[in-house]
Design a protein around this motif. Structure first.
Motif, PDB file in Angstrom:
ATOM      1  N   SER A  75       0.834  -1.201   0.000  1.00  0.00           N
ATOM      2  CA  SER A  75       0.000   0.000   0.000  1.00  0.00           C
ATOM      3  C   SER A  75       0.870   1.253   0.000  1.00  0.00           C
ATOM      4  CB  SER A  75      -0.907  -0.013   1.231  1.00  0.00           C
ATOM      5  OG  SER A  75      -1.731   1.125   1.257  1.00  0.00           O
ATOM      6  N   GLY A  76       0.564   2.208  -0.915  1.00  0.00           N
ATOM      7  CA  GLY A  76       1.318   3.451  -1.042  1.00  0.00           C
ATOM      8  C   GLY A  76       2.440   3.375  -2.051  1.00  0.00           C
ATOM      9  N   ASN A  77       2.684   2.196  -2.703  1.00  0.00           N
ATOM     10  CA  ASN A  77       3.801   2.037  -3.632  1.00  0.00           C
ATOM     11  C   ASN A  77       3.314   1.755  -5.053  1.00  0.00           C
ATOM     12  OD1 ASN A  77       5.573   2.385  -1.519  1.00  0.00           O
ATOM     13  ND2 ASN A  77       5.864   0.190  -1.167  1.00  0.00           N
ATOM     14  N   ILE A  78       4.305   1.724  -5.986  1.00  0.00           N
ATOM     15  CA  ILE A  78       4.081   1.383  -7.392  1.00  0.00           C
ATOM     16  C   ILE A  78       4.984   0.208  -7.739  1.00  0.00           C
ATOM     17  CG2 ILE A  78       4.290   2.161  -9.789  1.00  0.00           C
ATOM     18  CD1 ILE A  78       3.651   4.979  -8.822  1.00  0.00           C
ATOM     19  N   HIS A  79       4.442  -0.744  -8.497  1.00  0.00           N
ATOM     20  CA  HIS A  79       5.235  -1.912  -8.900  1.00  0.00           C
ATOM     21  C   HIS A  79       5.124  -2.088 -10.423  1.00  0.00           C
ATOM     22  CE1 HIS A  79       7.211  -5.831  -8.274  1.00  0.00           C
ATOM     23  NE2 HIS A  79       6.469  -6.232  -9.307  1.00  0.00           N
ATOM     24  N   THR A  80       6.258  -2.341 -11.087  1.00  0.00           N
ATOM     25  CA  THR A  80       6.291  -2.481 -12.549  1.00  0.00           C
ATOM     26  C   THR A  80       6.945  -3.807 -12.930  1.00  0.00           C
ATOM     27  OG1 THR A  80       6.445  -0.098 -12.820  1.00  0.00           O
ATOM     28  CG2 THR A  80       7.051  -1.436 -14.705  1.00  0.00           C
ATOM     29  N   GLU A  81       6.364  -4.490 -13.912  1.00  0.00           N
ATOM     30  CA  GLU A  81       6.938  -5.715 -14.481  1.00  0.00           C
ATOM     31  C   GLU A  81       7.019  -5.563 -15.995  1.00  0.00           C
ATOM     32  OE1 GLU A  81       7.900  -8.612 -13.059  1.00  0.00           O
ATOM     33  OE2 GLU A  81       7.103  -8.511 -11.000  1.00  0.00           O
ATOM     34  N   LYS A  82       8.041  -6.204 -16.614  1.00  0.00           N
ATOM     35  CA  LYS A  82       8.210  -6.151 -18.062  1.00  0.00           C
ATOM     36  C   LYS A  82       8.287  -7.568 -18.616  1.00  0.00           C
ATOM     37  CE  LYS A  82      10.714  -1.737 -18.015  1.00  0.00           C
ATOM     38  NZ  LYS A  82      11.966  -1.021 -18.384  1.00  0.00           N
ATOM     39  N   PHE A  83       7.677  -7.759 -19.796  1.00  0.00           N
ATOM     40  CA  PHE A  83       7.678  -9.069 -20.454  1.00  0.00           C
ATOM     41  C   PHE A  83       8.042  -8.880 -21.923  1.00  0.00           C
ATOM     42  CE2 PHE A  83       4.435  -9.009 -17.150  1.00  0.00           C
ATOM     43  CZ  PHE A  83       4.822 -10.072 -16.345  1.00  0.00           C
ATOM     44  N   LEU A  84       8.930  -9.735 -22.421  1.00  0.00           N
ATOM     45  CA  LEU A  84       9.384  -9.638 -23.813  1.00  0.00           C
ATOM     46  C   LEU A  84       8.517 -10.555 -24.695  1.00  0.00           C
ATOM     47  CD1 LEU A  84      11.578  -8.354 -25.643  1.00  0.00           C
ATOM     48  CD2 LEU A  84      12.872 -10.489 -25.371  1.00  0.00           C
ATOM     49  N   LEU A  85       7.836  -9.963 -25.681  1.00  0.00           N
ATOM     50  CA  LEU A  85       7.010 -10.715 -26.621  1.00  0.00           C
ATOM     51  C   LEU A  85       7.794 -10.949 -27.903  1.00  0.00           C
ATOM     52  CD1 LEU A  85       3.611  -8.801 -26.277  1.00  0.00           C
ATOM     53  CD2 LEU A  85       4.443 -10.719 -24.913  1.00  0.00           C
ATOM     54  N   ARG A  86       7.850 -12.195 -28.376  1.00  0.00           N
ATOM     55  CA  ARG A  86       8.510 -12.498 -29.657  1.00  0.00           C
ATOM     56  C   ARG A  86       7.449 -12.561 -30.749  1.00  0.00           C
ATOM     57  NH1 ARG A  86      10.597 -16.850 -30.822  1.00  0.00           N
ATOM     58  NH2 ARG A  86       9.709 -18.224 -29.219  1.00  0.00           N
ATOM     59  N   LEU A  87       7.748 -11.936 -31.891  1.00  0.00           N
ATOM     60  CA  LEU A  87       6.823 -11.878 -33.021  1.00  0.00           C
ATOM     61  C   LEU A  87       7.384 -12.738 -34.152  1.00  0.00           C
ATOM     62  CD1 LEU A  87       6.189  -8.021 -32.933  1.00  0.00           C
ATOM     63  CD2 LEU A  87       5.040  -9.824 -31.635  1.00  0.00           C
ATOM     64  N   VAL A  88       6.623 -13.749 -34.588  1.00  0.00           N
ATOM     65  CA  VAL A  88       7.094 -14.734 -35.553  1.00  0.00           C
ATOM     66  C   VAL A  88       6.266 -14.630 -36.830  1.00  0.00           C
ATOM     67  CG1 VAL A  88       7.536 -17.188 -35.961  1.00  0.00           C
ATOM     68  CG2 VAL A  88       7.760 -16.244 -33.651  1.00  0.00           C
ATOM     69  N   ASN A  89       6.939 -14.671 -37.984  1.00  0.00           N
ATOM     70  CA  ASN A  89       6.287 -14.651 -39.300  1.00  0.00           C
ATOM     71  C   ASN A  89       5.422 -13.413 -39.513  1.00  0.00           C
ATOM     72  OD1 ASN A  89       7.392 -17.164 -40.059  1.00  0.00           O
ATOM     73  ND2 ASN A  89       5.729 -18.268 -39.056  1.00  0.00           N
TER      74      ASN A  89
ATOM     75  N   LEU B 249       3.792  -3.745 -17.604  1.00  0.00           N
ATOM     76  CA  LEU B 249       2.599  -3.830 -16.773  1.00  0.00           C
ATOM     77  C   LEU B 249       2.869  -3.063 -15.484  1.00  0.00           C
ATOM     78  CD1 LEU B 249       0.445  -6.991 -16.259  1.00  0.00           C
ATOM     79  CD2 LEU B 249       0.961  -5.524 -14.343  1.00  0.00           C
ATOM     80  N   LYS B 250       2.065  -2.059 -15.197  1.00  0.00           N
ATOM     81  CA  LYS B 250       2.284  -1.160 -14.056  1.00  0.00           C
ATOM     82  C   LYS B 250       1.124  -1.258 -13.067  1.00  0.00           C
ATOM     83  CE  LYS B 250       2.783   3.778 -12.955  1.00  0.00           C
ATOM     84  NZ  LYS B 250       2.807   5.139 -13.543  1.00  0.00           N
ATOM     85  N   LEU B 251       1.468  -1.602 -11.788  1.00  0.00           N
ATOM     86  CA  LEU B 251       0.507  -1.635 -10.699  1.00  0.00           C
ATOM     87  C   LEU B 251       0.709  -0.377  -9.854  1.00  0.00           C
ATOM     88  CD1 LEU B 251       0.840  -5.341  -9.476  1.00  0.00           C
ATOM     89  CD2 LEU B 251      -0.989  -4.376 -10.853  1.00  0.00           C
TER      90      LEU B 251
END
Length: 818
Positions: free
Chosen positions: A438-452, A492-494
């Motif tokens: 509570s009172g904070n910010i949390h960020t996660e990152k995910f790498l998406l691969r794009l094929v064809n 993705l940012k919480l």
């Protein structure tokens, strides 16, 4: 006195005459196979306005029946009654049937439709046992319903019994409901058995006809759903059933019902199997609708309607398929087996190409003769009701067929279609984000691969995080260019900076969904990844106290659950003597062993567990060096009204079931192949088999298990109780018997299934034979087969294990009514 003109009767006659003409045209086309139809009629008060129409339909059906057909009538209200089961032999049968139908009246307060169907299914099995080879139909007409939440266990049980006698191709079921009163449970049962339900009121309003005409039309032209299944799905293929408001991903193995829209993305493909009649492949960019898919069981002919908005279809069907293809106002009927393609070309025309010797094509509603296409010929429907003559097909279409034939049919040396399927790849099968305090910010990152995806500018992604979070937490997403080629970075940012209420560590579960936006020029398979968002807060003492309380609660729940589980186990899985047989297949002792009656051995030894081994103390002794002294154990448990037979190897002994070695206790199923040393057996789960006792005309008796496959019009086979090999199955001719006693199945006795009460009004009789012995029972019915006459009796004792008794009337010297 002048007769009063009956306009209703006049209309009935006219309507029946009209459909009589339809039936004649069907018969002329070759539908001359014999038929056995059982009408199942609601006789409750709800049918008061319709019962006269139903009687007229039954009598009119008799008029158009041919020699060798069977006609049955089952009525149901509080209970179900078989009014008649008659073999059509002469036109005079109508008179006798009319007399029998006099008792059919709409007077019941309730209507048990399930009992009516159960009685009809039993009669279907009886017909098969007597050697009837006709296609068998059950035709339900009702205006009542039972509660939708009722159990269908008795219906499922009778279906299991009937399926041992009658294959799915030998019978069908139809359900007509009146007054808009639809029994949803019965409709589901009908659908599960490839049948169709009809709203008669809706049909008569749409067709501007009478109830009589609609029901009669369905009775003489029965149809079933012709099932389609996705056998090959590549890339992004979506379906939208009529029961859904959203597009769903179509996966291999899934069924595709009627009124289903299908869209095949660019770079994707779909192959559907249309029951057993053929396959259809949908090319990339196709948008179609399967609007109608039916099979006529009397002619075994498929009738499939496909609407095509864009794209093309490549098909391989047999000669019994009949295809309607629609493109806006253009429509064609196609019939004939072989390979062909149908597409919507750039000019908005319906283009048809044949790759086999003969394909008949006719524009819907056209007066012109059908266009016949030979091998590698094509034609078009250019406008409504107009088809062009056949011309030579274009070379590139023939080459493309070679590719599709590999996909649909298979074939050596034919190249498969090379598809480049756009794909977005997420780095994990599930993700966890947090903890967020509570009172904070949390960020996660995910790498998406794009094929064809050669042109990234045409790709647009829609990101959704479907999770229920506490008030005060917001979640946002962003897509950035990835550091690696052909990649995107999902951020993705919480945000919990405004504070939220949380006294402990909590997990919030949901899904992270990635899909192409509506205006994206590139489509791909949707991604749905389970996501867990963790939030934390509160002080340590409070959390510790809460944890202690929860731990104690879990302990109490676990203790209670264990006691309940043990109690349930005692109630629902208790040991029982083994029932079944091991039929010898390979005998290394050269005939000295033979088949094994497990029930007889268990009864004599008074043991619930039977040891199979070489040792003389084994209940089942196999004298051969390949068998261990104590090789394996076989036992049974009574679970919810039926026996579960179990087998377990002892120590390191080798036991194989269906060619796979087992190392622990497994369940045996009817027909399993069992290898013990050099012995090979087949397990017969006789709890599901009918036991019979035959008394011959000379007084000789034989008892055993009925062999369904060995029954025909002349007699049947049984496996005697003391038989040691399959070759000892006895052939019993109907002409040689005095009585046949059919016993209830063991599974019905174990389940304490109550036997049907003797119908009200049945006569109690006593029969005396030439030797002076007698037999008594309730007279179920009398019937003739050829020159022989038989009597069917029900036992006097309601708790008897006897199902019914068949008596040859020629062996009876005196018949008394008690």
């Amino acid at each position: 006195m002048a007769r009063k003109f009956n306009i209703r009767k006049y209309f009935r006659t006219a309507a029946l005459g009209f459909f009589w003409l339809i039936l004649c045209s069907v018969n002329e086309a070759g539908a001359t196979a014999n038929h056995s139809l059982i009408f199942v009629v609601d006789s409750s008060k709800n049918m008061a306005a319709h019962i006269g129409d139903v009687k007229d339909i039954i009598l009119s059906y008799t008029d158009q029946s041919q020699h060798g057909d069977y006609l049955g009538v089952v009525s149901f209200s509080q209970t179900a009654k078989l009014l008649t089961m008659k073999k059509i032999a002469a036109p005079t049968d109508r008179k006798s049937l009319a007399v029998m139908l006099d008792v059919l009246a709409a007077e019941g307060d309730t209507a048990d439709i399930d009992q009516g169907v159960v009685r009809a299914l039993e009669e279907v099995a009886v017909l098969k046992r007597r050697g009837d080879k006709n296609i068998k139909g059950i035709f339900i007409v009702a205006a009542s319903r039972l509660p939708d939440d009722r159990s269908t266990e008795h219906l499922d049980r009778i279906m299991q019994d009937v399926s041992k006698w009658v294959s799915q191709d030998e019978w069908y079921i139809q359900y007509c409901f009146l007054g808009g009163i639809k029994d949803e449970t019965m409709a589901a049962f009908v659908a599960n058995n490839n049948g169709i339900s009809y709203d008669i009121d809706a049909l008569k309003d749409a067709n501007e006809t009478e109830t009589l005409a609609e029901i009669y039309k369905i009775a003489i032209l029965p149809q079933e759903v012709c099932h389609s299944t996705a056998t090959d799905v590549q890339g992004a293929v979506l379906k939208k059933p009529s029961s859904s408001d959203e597009w769903l991903n179509l996966k291999a193995g899934e069924a595709v019902g009627e009124d289903t829209q299908i869209t095949v993305a660019e770079g994707s493909r779909l192959v559907l199997a249309i029951d057993k009649f053929g396959k259809v492949g949908f090319a990339p960019g196709s948008n179609v609708i399967i609007s109608h898919s039916r099979r006529d069981p009397t002619s075994n002919r498929a009738d499939v309607h496909i609407g095509i908005e864009s794209g093309s279809m490549w098909m391989k069907t047999d000669a019994n398929s009949f295809l309607h293809v629609h493109l806006k106002e253009k429509a064609a009927e196609l019939s004939g087996g072989g390979g062909f393609s149908v597409s919507a070309n750039d000019l908005g025309e319906l283009e048809v190409v044949s790759f086999f010797d003969r394909l008949s094509m006719k524009a819907d509603g056209a007066s012109q003769e059908p266009v016949v296409l030979g091998r590698n010929q094509m034609a078009w429907v250019k406008a409504a009701h107009l088809a062009t003559p056949a011309v030579a097909a274009e070379a590139d279409l023939i080459e493309e067929w070679k590719n599709w034939s590999k996909v649909i049919v298979g074939g050596e040396g034919l190249a498969s279609v090379a598809f480049t399927i756009p794909e977005v790849v997420f780095p994990a099968e599930e993700v966890t984000v947090g903890p967020l305090e509570s009172g904070n910010i949390h960020t996660e990152k995910f790498l998406l691969r794009l094929v064809n995806i050669p042109d990234m500018s045409k790709l647009k992604l829609a990101i959704e995080v479907a999770v229920a979070l506490p008030e005060g937490i917001s979640i946002t997403t962003a897509l950035l260019d990835g550091e690696e080629p052909d990649s995107k970075e999902l951020v993705l940012k919480l945000d919990g900076s405004e504070g939220f209420s949380s006294d402990r560590k909590e997990e919030h579960k949901g899904f992270l969904k990635i899909a192409p936006e509506v205006n994206s020029a590139v489509t791909f398979q949707k991604i749905s990844v389970p996501i867990t968002i963790i939030t934390s807060g509160g002080d340590l003492i409070k959390n510790a106290l809460l944890f202690g309380i929860v731990a104690v609660g879990i302990g109490l729940i676990g203790f209670t659950a264990m006691r309940m589980y043990r109690k349930k186990e005692i109630i629902h899985a208790r040991p029982h003597r083994v029932i079944g047989r091991l039929i010898i297949i390979d005998d290394p002792t050269r005939g000295r062993t033979g088949s094994i009656n497990l029930e007889e051995i268990g009864t004599k030894s008074s043991r619930l567990s039977l040891i199979i081994g070489r040792d003389r103390n084994s209940e089942i002794r196999l004298k051969h060096a390949s068998v261990q002294p104590s090789h394996c154990l076989i036992e049974a448990n009574l679970v919810e009204g039926h026996l579960v037979t179990l087998m377990e190897p002892i120590a390191s002994a080798v036991v194989r079931v269906n060619n796979e070695q087992i190392t622990s206790k497994i369940q045996l199923n009817d027909g399993d192949k069992i290898s013990i040393g050099d012995f090979s057996f087949q397990f017969e789960d006789t709890q599901y088999y009918k036991k019979v006792e035959v008394v011959y005309s000379n007084g000789r008796r034989i008892a055993g298990i009925l062999d369904v496959a060995g029954m025909d019009a002349e007699g049947f086979k049984i496996s005697p109780t003391d038989a040691v090999s399959p070759s000892e199955r006895a052939r019993v001719k109907f002409s040689d018997i005095r009585t046949i006693t059919f016993y209830r199945r063991t599974v019905d006795i174990l389940a304490q299934k109550p036997r049907p009460q003797a119908k009200h009004g049945l006569k109690r009789v006593e029969l005396m034979f030439k030797r002076g012995d007698t037999i008594g029972g309730y007279l179920q019915r009398e019937y003739s087969e050829g020159r022989r006459r038989f009597i069917e009796l029900l036992p006097l004792d309601h708790n008897s294990d006897i199902d019914y008794i068949v008596v040859d009337y020629s062996s009876v010297v005196e018949k008394k009514t008690l």
